[in-house]
Design a protein around this motif. Structure first.
Motif, PDB file in Angstrom:
ATOM      1  N   GLN A 211       0.833  -1.214   0.000  1.00  0.00           N
ATOM      2  CA  GLN A 211       0.000   0.000   0.000  1.00  0.00           C
ATOM      3  C   GLN A 211       0.860   1.253   0.000  1.00  0.00           C
ATOM      4  N   LEU A 212       2.044   1.141   0.600  1.00  0.00           N
ATOM      5  CA  LEU A 212       2.944   2.296   0.636  1.00  0.00           C
ATOM      6  C   LEU A 212       3.377   2.706  -0.768  1.00  0.00           C
ATOM      7  N   ALA A 213       3.324   1.749  -1.709  1.00  0.00           N
ATOM      8  CA  ALA A 213       3.679   2.097  -3.093  1.00  0.00           C
ATOM      9  C   ALA A 213       2.735   3.177  -3.610  1.00  0.00           C
ATOM     10  N   PHE A 214       1.481   3.171  -3.134  1.00  0.00           N
ATOM     11  CA  PHE A 214       0.535   4.239  -3.483  1.00  0.00           C
ATOM     12  C   PHE A 214       0.931   5.536  -2.778  1.00  0.00           C
ATOM     13  N   LEU A 215       1.125   5.424  -1.462  1.00  0.00           N
ATOM     14  CA  LEU A 215       1.390   6.632  -0.671  1.00  0.00           C
ATOM     15  C   LEU A 215       2.710   7.285  -1.073  1.00  0.00           C
ATOM     16  N   ASN A 216       3.664   6.454  -1.530  1.00  0.00           N
ATOM     17  CA  ASN A 216       4.974   6.998  -1.914  1.00  0.00           C
ATOM     18  C   ASN A 216       4.958   7.670  -3.286  1.00  0.00           C
ATOM     19  N   LEU A 217       3.793   7.696  -3.920  1.00  0.00           N
ATOM     20  CA  LEU A 217       3.724   8.332  -5.245  1.00  0.00           C
ATOM     21  C   LEU A 217       3.934   9.847  -5.174  1.00  0.00           C
ATOM     22  N   GLY A 218       3.773  10.429  -3.991  1.00  0.00           N
ATOM     23  CA  GLY A 218       4.019  11.867  -3.817  1.00  0.00           C
ATOM     24  C   GLY A 218       3.120  12.711  -4.711  1.00  0.00           C
ATOM     25  N   GLU A 219       3.766  13.588  -5.518  1.00  0.00           N
ATOM     26  CA  GLU A 219       3.029  14.495  -6.416  1.00  0.00           C
ATOM     27  C   GLU A 219       2.043  13.749  -7.301  1.00  0.00           C
ATOM     28  N   GLU A 220       2.496  12.582  -7.778  1.00  0.00           N
ATOM     29  CA  GLU A 220       1.667  11.779  -8.684  1.00  0.00           C
ATOM     30  C   GLU A 220       0.366  11.364  -7.995  1.00  0.00           C
ATOM     31  N   LEU A 221       0.441  11.152  -6.672  1.00  0.00           N
ATOM     32  CA  LEU A 221      -0.758  10.735  -5.925  1.00  0.00           C
ATOM     33  C   LEU A 221      -1.800  11.862  -5.949  1.00  0.00           C
ATOM     34  N   LEU A 222      -1.312  13.105  -5.865  1.00  0.00           N
ATOM     35  CA  LEU A 222      -2.238  14.242  -5.902  1.00  0.00           C
ATOM     36  C   LEU A 222      -2.904  14.335  -7.275  1.00  0.00           C
ATOM     37  N   THR A 223      -2.102  14.099  -8.332  1.00  0.00           N
ATOM     38  CA  THR A 223      -2.659  14.103  -9.691  1.00  0.00           C
ATOM     39  C   THR A 223      -3.706  13.000  -9.822  1.00  0.00           C
ATOM     40  N   LEU A 224      -3.336  11.837  -9.263  1.00  0.00           N
ATOM     41  CA  LEU A 224      -4.233  10.680  -9.329  1.00  0.00           C
ATOM     42  C   LEU A 224      -5.549  10.971  -8.606  1.00  0.00           C
ATOM     43  N   ALA A 225      -5.424  11.641  -7.461  1.00  0.00           N
ATOM     44  CA  ALA A 225      -6.610  11.933  -6.648  1.00  0.00           C
ATOM     45  C   ALA A 225      -7.601  12.815  -7.410  1.00  0.00           C
ATOM     46  N   ARG A 226      -7.091  13.567  -8.391  1.00  0.00           N
ATOM     47  CA  ARG A 226      -8.005  14.406  -9.193  1.00  0.00           C
ATOM     48  C   ARG A 226      -8.716  13.586 -10.256  1.00  0.00           C
ATOM     49  N   ARG A 227      -8.136  12.417 -10.588  1.00  0.00           N
ATOM     50  CA  ARG A 227      -8.685  11.624 -11.694  1.00  0.00           C
ATOM     51  C   ARG A 227      -9.525  10.432 -11.228  1.00  0.00           C
ATOM     52  N   VAL A 228      -9.329  10.017  -9.972  1.00  0.00           N
ATOM     53  CA  VAL A 228     -10.150   8.915  -9.449  1.00  0.00           C
ATOM     54  C   VAL A 228     -10.774   9.334  -8.126  1.00  0.00           C
ATOM     55  N   ASP A 229     -11.807   8.608  -7.762  1.00  0.00           N
ATOM     56  CA  ASP A 229     -12.463   8.850  -6.486  1.00  0.00           C
ATOM     57  C   ASP A 229     -12.020   7.735  -5.534  1.00  0.00           C
ATOM     58  N   LEU A 230     -11.073   8.062  -4.662  1.00  0.00           N
ATOM     59  CA  LEU A 230     -10.525   7.053  -3.754  1.00  0.00           C
ATOM     60  C   LEU A 230     -11.483   6.877  -2.575  1.00  0.00           C
ATOM     61  N   VAL A 231     -12.343   5.874  -2.666  1.00  0.00           N
ATOM     62  CA  VAL A 231     -13.440   5.767  -1.692  1.00  0.00           C
ATOM     63  C   VAL A 231     -13.082   4.948  -0.446  1.00  0.00           C
ATOM     64  N   HIS A 232     -12.105   4.038  -0.602  1.00  0.00           N
ATOM     65  CA  HIS A 232     -11.690   3.277   0.591  1.00  0.00           C
ATOM     66  C   HIS A 232     -10.194   3.027   0.523  1.00  0.00           C
ATOM     67  N   PHE A 233      -9.480   3.523   1.525  1.00  0.00           N
ATOM     68  CA  PHE A 233      -8.039   3.304   1.617  1.00  0.00           C
ATOM     69  C   PHE A 233      -7.670   3.598   3.077  1.00  0.00           C
ATOM     70  N   ALA A 234      -7.806   2.570   3.922  1.00  0.00           N
ATOM     71  CA  ALA A 234      -7.665   2.778   5.372  1.00  0.00           C
ATOM     72  C   ALA A 234      -6.331   3.425   5.725  1.00  0.00           C
ATOM     73  N   GLU A 235      -5.275   3.012   5.042  1.00  0.00           N
ATOM     74  CA  GLU A 235      -3.939   3.544   5.351  1.00  0.00           C
ATOM     75  C   GLU A 235      -3.875   5.060   5.114  1.00  0.00           C
ATOM     76  N   ALA A 236      -4.719   5.541   4.190  1.00  0.00           N
ATOM     77  CA  ALA A 236      -4.735   6.981   3.892  1.00  0.00           C
ATOM     78  C   ALA A 236      -5.882   7.684   4.629  1.00  0.00           C
ATOM     79  N   GLY A 237      -6.626   6.940   5.449  1.00  0.00           N
ATOM     80  CA  GLY A 237      -7.653   7.557   6.283  1.00  0.00           C
ATOM     81  C   GLY A 237      -9.040   7.625   5.660  1.00  0.00           C
ATOM     82  N   THR A 238      -9.255   6.957   4.518  1.00  0.00           N
ATOM     83  CA  THR A 238     -10.574   6.986   3.874  1.00  0.00           C
ATOM     84  C   THR A 238     -11.248   5.629   4.067  1.00  0.00           C
ATOM     85  N   LEU A 239     -12.425   5.639   4.686  1.00  0.00           N
ATOM     86  CA  LEU A 239     -13.066   4.359   5.025  1.00  0.00           C
ATOM     87  C   LEU A 239     -14.463   4.234   4.425  1.00  0.00           C
TER      88      LEU A 239
END
Ligand code: SF4
Ligand code: SF4
Ligand code: SF4
Length: 267
Positions: free
Chosen positions: A25-53
């Motif tokens: 899961q850290l491979a997602f969190l370690n995306l850094g800037e790319e994760l922010l770009t990704l967050a604009r393109r998908v709706d991350l509805v469940h990701f406990a490690e990132a605080g979304t349940l």
């Protein structure tokens, strides 16, 4: 109606954890800037490690880390499959049962009795198994852990509506492409690269050490030839078995390789 200002419907994505260390899961969190770009393109509805349940919701894509190791895991993976259009298994735990799969060849009850004062409190299945043993998996991303760039490539492919690229070639091909000297040829260090799936960029050889097979078996892996090479480098049959029985011990190719060494040697 003016639809030019209607926001596009974004794919709904979930990241689920089963029996695992959270490293993939850290491979997602370690995306850094790319994760922010990704967050604009998908709706991350469940990701406990990132605080979304929201574990029970319907999603377009579910990423699943971890192996099926408990009765609760067994129930939950069925539920996730029913509520996910695509299911992607990420990491060695999810694709081959992971390091915890080593217990499949041992007496797990004996181990827990030795470690825990109340072993009856441990709700653990006798075997640790990959996700694909229980439900349909649409794509498997091997590695322990998978790396961020692989994850990003998979997500980008899915956003474009194409199947992710599956590189099942060997780590050796990455050494050659990078111009990395072969540790086995130049220094006689036993290396699992000739039978291990590419994807890490030949990380370990690039640092002067051997590959230990964390990306699982490559396509057309010639394990017999590698076992013979290991013997010629002085490894005992037991040491060769341990090479195949590591992070991806339950991958059928590595299981068969270990059995073959046991049958032909004095392990
Ligand atoms: S594959 Fe490795 S890094 Fe990923 S969750 Fe399993 S143990 Fe952790
Ligand atoms: S160092 Fe290992 S992975 Fe790289 S070419 Fe040699 S055997 Fe293959
Ligand atoms: S070189 Fe082998 S052990 Fe090292 S990261 Fe790559 S696949 Fe894993």
């Amino acid at each position: 109606m003016d639809t030019s200002k209607t926001p596009p419907i974004k794919p709904r994505v979930a990241v689920h954890k089963f029996s695992s260390c959270d490293g993939c899961q850290l491979a997602f969190l370690n995306l850094g800037e790319e994760l922010l770009t990704l967050a604009r393109r998908v709706d991350l509805v469940h990701f406990a490690e990132a605080g979304t349940l929201d574990p029970d919701t319907e999603v377009n894509v579910a990423f699943v880390e971890g192996s099926i190791s408990t009765p609760e895991d067994l129930e939950r993976i069925q539920h996730i499959r029913q509520h996910s259009r695509l299911l992607i298994a990420i990491g060695a735990c999810a694709t081959s049962g992971g390091i915890q799969g080593l217990r499949n060849n041992a007496n797990g009850a004996e181990w827990t009795a030795q470690i825990y004062s109340h072993p009856e409190a441990i709700a653990s299945l006798a075997y640790s198994t990959p996700i694909a043993h229980h439900v349909k998996v649409d794509f498997e991303l091997w590695g322990c852990p998978v790396n961020s760039q692989q994850m990003l490539a998979v997500v980008k492919s899915l956003l474009l509506g194409v199947a992710p690229h599956d590189n099942a070639d060997k780590v050796c091909t990455e050494c050659k492409r990078n111009g990395t000297p072969c540790v086995m040829v130049s220094r006689g260090v036993p290396c699992m690269g000739p039978v291990t799936r590419a994807g890490c960029g030949a990380l370990c050889p690039s640092l002067g050490r051997d590959c230990y097979g964390c990306y699982g078996p490559a396509e057309n892996a010639n394990t017999d030839a590698l076992a013979a090479q290991f013997r010629s480098l002085g490894l005992t049959p037991q040491a060769i078995v341990q090479r195949f029985q590591s992070i991806n011990s339950q991958a059928p190719v590595f299981l068969a390789a270990a059995d073959q060494v046991r049958m032909s040697g004095d392990d």
